[in-house]
Design a protein around this motif. Structure first.
Motif, PDB file in Angstrom:
ATOM      1  N   GLN A  96      46.701   6.850  49.626  1.00  0.00           N
ATOM      2  CA  GLN A  96      46.873   6.204  50.930  1.00  0.00           C
ATOM      3  C   GLN A  96      48.185   5.426  50.992  1.00  0.00           C
ATOM      4  N   GLN A  97      48.529   4.784  49.891  1.00  0.00           N
ATOM      5  CA  GLN A  97      49.785   4.043  49.825  1.00  0.00           C
ATOM      6  C   GLN A  97      50.966   5.012  49.998  1.00  0.00           C
ATOM      7  N   ALA A  98      50.888   6.163  49.336  1.00  0.00           N
ATOM      8  CA  ALA A  98      51.945   7.173  49.458  1.00  0.00           C
ATOM      9  C   ALA A  98      52.004   7.719  50.883  1.00  0.00           C
ATOM     10  N   GLU A  99      50.862   7.918  51.531  1.00  0.00           N
ATOM     11  CA  GLU A  99      50.837   8.390  52.924  1.00  0.00           C
ATOM     12  C   GLU A  99      51.592   7.427  53.833  1.00  0.00           C
ATOM     13  N   ARG A 100      51.342   6.120  53.644  1.00  0.00           N
ATOM     14  CA  ARG A 100      52.025   5.115  54.469  1.00  0.00           C
ATOM     15  C   ARG A 100      53.535   5.159  54.258  1.00  0.00           C
ATOM     16  N   VAL A 101      53.956   5.264  53.000  1.00  0.00           N
ATOM     17  CA  VAL A 101      55.382   5.287  52.694  1.00  0.00           C
ATOM     18  C   VAL A 101      56.030   6.538  53.279  1.00  0.00           C
ATOM     19  N   LEU A 102      55.407   7.691  53.103  1.00  0.00           N
ATOM     20  CA  LEU A 102      55.952   8.945  53.623  1.00  0.00           C
ATOM     21  C   LEU A 102      55.978   8.948  55.152  1.00  0.00           C
ATOM     22  N   ALA A 151      56.894  12.841  36.036  1.00  0.00           N
ATOM     23  CA  ALA A 151      57.301  12.316  37.338  1.00  0.00           C
ATOM     24  C   ALA A 151      57.493  13.448  38.336  1.00  0.00           C
ATOM     25  N   VAL A 152      57.307  13.111  39.602  1.00  0.00           N
ATOM     26  CA  VAL A 152      57.601  14.023  40.703  1.00  0.00           C
ATOM     27  C   VAL A 152      57.988  13.147  41.907  1.00  0.00           C
ATOM     28  N   GLN A 153      58.971  13.638  42.686  1.00  0.00           N
ATOM     29  CA  GLN A 153      59.423  12.904  43.859  1.00  0.00           C
ATOM     30  C   GLN A 153      59.055  13.691  45.119  1.00  0.00           C
ATOM     31  N   LEU A 154      58.456  12.997  46.085  1.00  0.00           N
ATOM     32  CA  LEU A 154      58.072  13.614  47.361  1.00  0.00           C
ATOM     33  C   LEU A 154      58.938  13.049  48.471  1.00  0.00           C
ATOM     34  N   GLU A 155      59.333  13.932  49.397  1.00  0.00           N
ATOM     35  CA  GLU A 155      60.088  13.491  50.563  1.00  0.00           C
ATOM     36  C   GLU A 155      59.251  13.734  51.806  1.00  0.00           C
ATOM     37  N   PRO A 156      59.481  12.955  52.879  1.00  0.00           N
ATOM     38  CA  PRO A 156      58.686  13.142  54.103  1.00  0.00           C
ATOM     39  C   PRO A 156      58.874  14.544  54.665  1.00  0.00           C
ATOM     40  N   VAL A 157      57.852  15.049  55.357  1.00  0.00           N
ATOM     41  CA  VAL A 157      57.884  16.402  55.902  1.00  0.00           C
ATOM     42  C   VAL A 157      59.009  16.551  56.927  1.00  0.00           C
ATOM     43  N   GLY A 158      59.277  15.539  57.729  1.00  0.00           N
ATOM     44  CA  GLY A 158      60.282  15.634  58.790  1.00  0.00           C
ATOM     45  C   GLY A 158      61.711  15.710  58.312  1.00  0.00           C
ATOM     46  N   SER A 159      62.017  15.403  57.065  1.00  0.00           N
ATOM     47  CA  SER A 159      63.422  15.382  56.632  1.00  0.00           C
ATOM     48  C   SER A 159      63.878  16.657  56.001  1.00  0.00           C
TER      49      SER A 159
END
Length: 159
Positions: A96-102, A151-159
């Motif tokens: 949920q924390q990651a959802e908010r950040v993304l 480690a893995v890095q996620l970027e927002p879908v819109g970018s």
């Protein structure tokens, strides 16, 4: 972004509401046209002569300014740390924390601390996070296993 009476040039290269080219027009005429159509006259660049200007609605001008400001700011990376033996409730909290950040437009870096032979469990954990967060973000990097962490890095879908 310079609007309406703040445009000091004597003449401007004008584009209409739908982007059609209206040619070089005296600024006073362009302002009258904008008032008549109940829109704003916005200067898009001061680097050329005559400066290019557009007729756009007030709400669209505000929205365009906000988008330009967002593009200027580099996206931030929020690091979230986990362990391979995470419990379900803690997993949901981190998700949920990651959802908010993304959703806010920033990136998330998941780091899983590894002790001993927990590499496979860490990789499985990161794969499930990537799968659960698919509507909000996509993996920018692959899962990187190195020494004492994965480690893995996620970027927002819109970018």
């Amino acid at each position: 972004m310079i609007r309406n009476e703040r445009i000091k040039a004597l003449e401007v290269r004008l584009a209409g509401l739908n982007g059609e080219d209206l040619g070089v027009v005296p600024t006073r005429e362009a302002l009258e046209m904008a008032r008549k159509l109940k829109v704003d006259l916005v200067c898009t660049s001061l680097m050329s002569s005559p400066p290019p200007c557009r007729l756009i609605g007030a709400a669209a001008a505000v929205q365009e300014a906000q988008q330009a400001r967002k593009k200027e700011q580099p996206s931030k990376v929020k690091e979230l740390r986990l362990t391979p033996r995470i419990e379900d409730h803690d997993y949901d909290t981190k998700r949920q924390q990651a959802e908010r950040v993304l959703s806010s437009g920033d990136e998330v870096l998941f780091v899983v601390r590894i002790q001993g032979k927990e590499g496979a469990a860490a990789q499985t954990l990161l794969e499930s996070l990537i799968r659960d967060l698919k509507p909000f973000g996509r993996a920018k990097t692959g899962i990187q296993l190195s020494g004492k962490q994965a480690a893995v890095q996620l970027e927002p879908v819109g970018s």
